[in-house]
Design an enzyme around this catalytic site. Sequence first.
Site, PDB file in Angstrom:
ATOM      1  N   ARG A  12       4.928 -12.806   9.760  1.00 47.23           N
ATOM      2  CA  ARG A  12       5.654 -11.597   9.413  1.00 47.23           C
ATOM      3  C   ARG A  12       6.981 -11.563  10.163  1.00 47.23           C
ATOM      4  NH1 ARG A  12       2.103  -7.539   9.177  1.00 47.23           N
ATOM      5  NH2 ARG A  12       3.496  -5.819   9.595  1.00 47.23           N
ATOM      6  N   GLU A  23       0.880  -1.165   0.000  1.00 46.34           N
ATOM      7  CA  GLU A  23       0.000   0.000   0.000  1.00 46.34           C
ATOM      8  C   GLU A  23       0.924   1.223   0.000  1.00 46.34           C
ATOM      9  OE1 GLU A  23      -2.720   0.245   3.305  1.00 46.34           O
ATOM     10  OE2 GLU A  23      -3.361   2.241   2.653  1.00 46.34           O
ATOM     11  N   LYS A  72       4.275   0.922   9.460  1.00 46.93           N
ATOM     12  CA  LYS A  72       4.436   2.171   8.720  1.00 46.93           C
ATOM     13  C   LYS A  72       3.838   3.348   9.479  1.00 46.93           C
ATOM     14  CE  LYS A  72       3.018   0.188   4.880  1.00 46.93           C
ATOM     15  NZ  LYS A  72       2.559  -0.028   3.500  1.00 46.93           N
TER      16      LYS A  72
HETATM   17  P1  ATP Z   1       2.833  -2.299   8.122  1.00 48.41           P
HETATM   18  O1  ATP Z   1       2.002  -3.161   9.001  1.00 48.41           O
HETATM   19  O2  ATP Z   1       4.277  -2.314   8.434  1.00 48.41           O
HETATM   20  O3  ATP Z   1       2.310  -0.926   7.973  1.00 48.41           O
HETATM   21  P2  ATP Z   1       1.540  -3.391   5.870  1.00 48.41           P
HETATM   22  O4  ATP Z   1       1.291  -4.844   6.010  1.00 48.41           O
HETATM   23  O5  ATP Z   1       0.411  -2.489   6.093  1.00 48.41           O
HETATM   24  O6  ATP Z   1       2.803  -3.001   6.718  1.00 48.41           O
HETATM   25  P3  ATP Z   1       1.646  -3.355   3.053  1.00 48.41           P
HETATM   26  O7  ATP Z   1       2.138  -2.273   2.188  1.00 48.41           O
HETATM   27  O8  ATP Z   1       0.198  -3.610   3.085  1.00 48.41           O
HETATM   28  O9  ATP Z   1       2.181  -3.046   4.491  1.00 48.41           O
HETATM   29  O10 ATP Z   1       2.465  -4.690   2.804  1.00 48.41           O
HETATM   30  C1  ATP Z   1       2.819  -5.214   1.562  1.00 48.41           C
HETATM   31  C2  ATP Z   1       3.123  -6.666   1.746  1.00 48.41           C
HETATM   32  O11 ATP Z   1       4.215  -6.831   2.633  1.00 48.41           O
HETATM   33  C3  ATP Z   1       1.957  -7.423   2.334  1.00 48.41           C
HETATM   34  O12 ATP Z   1       1.795  -8.644   1.640  1.00 48.41           O
HETATM   35  C4  ATP Z   1       2.365  -7.651   3.751  1.00 48.41           C
HETATM   36  O13 ATP Z   1       1.796  -8.831   4.240  1.00 48.41           O
HETATM   37  C5  ATP Z   1       3.888  -7.733   3.654  1.00 48.41           C
HETATM   38  N1  ATP Z   1       4.520  -7.344   4.905  1.00 48.41           N
HETATM   39  C6  ATP Z   1       4.319  -6.210   5.606  1.00 48.41           C
HETATM   40  N2  ATP Z   1       5.031  -6.217   6.760  1.00 48.41           N
HETATM   41  C7  ATP Z   1       5.709  -7.392   6.776  1.00 48.41           C
HETATM   42  C8  ATP Z   1       6.619  -7.999   7.706  1.00 48.41           C
HETATM   43  N3  ATP Z   1       6.963  -7.393   8.851  1.00 48.41           N
HETATM   44  N4  ATP Z   1       7.107  -9.217   7.398  1.00 48.41           N
HETATM   45  C9  ATP Z   1       6.772  -9.813   6.259  1.00 48.41           C
HETATM   46  N5  ATP Z   1       5.932  -9.310   5.350  1.00 48.41           N
HETATM   47  C10 ATP Z   1       5.391  -8.107   5.594  1.00 48.41           C
HETATM   48 MG    MG Z   2      -1.425  -2.836   4.942  1.00 47.66          MG
END
Ligand code: ATP
Ligand code: MG
Length: 565
Positions: free
Chosen positions: A265, A39, A275
């Site tokens: 994760r 995102e 984020k």
């Molecule tokens: P955050 O929780 O850090 O804000 P998010 O999951 O909202 O991250 P996205 O941009 O939606 O961030 O994530 C893109 C991809 O990266 C998704 O498939 C998500 O599952 C994966 N992802 C995000 N954080 C992690 C992590 N700590 N370890 C592994 N994969 C991750």
């Molecule tokens: Mg997200």
Amino acid sequence: MDERVEAQAPSNFLERIIEDDLAAGRVPNNMIVTRFPPEPNGYLHIGHIKSICLNFGLADKYQGRCHLRYDDTNPEKEELEYIESIKRDIQWLGFDWGEHEYYASDYYDQLHQIAVRLIEEGLAFVDELSAEELKTYRGTLTEAGKDSPYRDRPIAENLALFEEMRQGRHPEGSMVLRAKIDMASPNMNLRDPTLYRIKFAHHVRTGDKWCIYPMYDFTHPISDAIEGITHSICTLEFEDHRPAYDWATMIDGIDHAPRQYEFARLNINYMVMSKRRLLNLVKLGIVDGWDDPRMPTISGIRRRGYSPESMKDFVGRIGVAKSESVVDYSLLEFCVREDLNKRAKRLMVVLDPIKLIIDNYPEGKVEYFEAVDNPEDPESPTHQVAFSRELYIEAEDFSEHPPKGYHRLYIGNEVRLKYAYYVTPTSVEKDETGAIIAVHCTYDPASRGGTSEDGRRVRGTSHWVSVSEGVDIEAHLYDKLFASEYPGEKTGNYLDDLNADSHVVIPHAKAEAEILKTQVGDYLQFIRNGYFCLDSKNAGEGKQVYNRTVTLRDSWARMKQKMGI
Ligand code: ATP
Ligand code: MG
């Protein structure tokens, strides 16, 4: 399957699933298709590296492809700056999505048509409950929800209202479009989930075309289906959403059914990786932007001097599993050191200088010694280091009252100056406060190159910089941004655990002149002081700013600790 794939055993449960699917002929055209779906509401972090390496790595291993898809359904939080940084970061890791760059917003028309079709089939309705009421009607984990009183609205009325929503004739929050699934489902995500909400927000890509935006649980599976994704891999928090995912891909007219798989994760102690929290650090000015070298963002670690190879090594070592765990920060640093040890160019830089004056060395004379750039590399180039009568050495390399086990310079103790000569301190010069400003010594001209003719041995070796031939640089020493293993663990606020010493600036470190050849992106080791890199942000402004990537393991520091000094 080809030989390359057969040659390597599956190394995690996802590879096993993919190999089974390929072997059973369940994959269309025998081509697996994954996607990395960020995102664009912030910069990517180390956690994302795990997901990127997994998705792009699987595509590489099984000769499929991986799409870069921006999940851009939240117009208020998304920015072009983020979209661009994400591309830069994935490319830096060495992955290539080729022509497969997509945006969920590309599918807004299709998603809208599907929503209209659901209404026509009596499978979706416009709900006018308030946010508060929606929550109460939804029930709890232990209590079934209740049908909304608007659930049985006639189809024609739903169609008309949804169209009015689209035209912007209703205020935000006044109505939503919901799927009709099952308010009694034990899975909350199936209790008539919201498909569309009203948002009068400007979208980075679609501008003001839409004032209704589709929800994640509706958008994501359908985007996957449209793109022909075969294995939709996400983190464990989406496990509960899988039934909603499956529901969406079963909608009539969607003829490809991708499957969702979840993995744990990546969490690392002493770090925050959401984020939202990282944005907060930026907004509050606690760090110098998203690319502050203390940030766990990809742009931060790049500026800090981590290499993409070390990050791939790191995620390879932690593996892919289905249970949550916390990885130790020291493993991350271990991988960074392992990699830099093999590639960093060694230079002599004195961070905390005092003068060493060689009384029996000719005044005005400059001679040069050959230094191997990287002793770990048998084919390493060399460079010249200038030597002269007055040198800088580290203040900690001289002791007036040497503790037991101290093998560096003290009066009467002969020590090697790296690459150069043996020297023996004879006296010290102090200022009016009693602080040492210079150490005087004599050298043995016969020990040129750092070995004596009579084979006598010395125990210590000090690095040094010529006073007249060296240059000044600014060194930035970074440490963990948080001082506690689980930031916020005690007070609930991660900002309470900031490490006050996470950034130390040394304005006038002394470096051998060779350092001026450094380019942004070069990997350096300042002998005994750690791995460093030229700071990309301050480069080219006439200022030489170097960031410490990571310290070396320092035997003396460890011994000092053991001895409680
Ligand atoms: P955050 O929780 O850090 O804000 P998010 O999951 O909202 O991250 P996205 O941009 O939606 O961030 O994530 C893109 C991809 O990266 C998704 O498939 C998500 O599952 C994966 N992802 C995000 N954080 C992690 C992590 N700590 N370890 C592994 N994969 C991750
Ligand atoms: Mg997200």
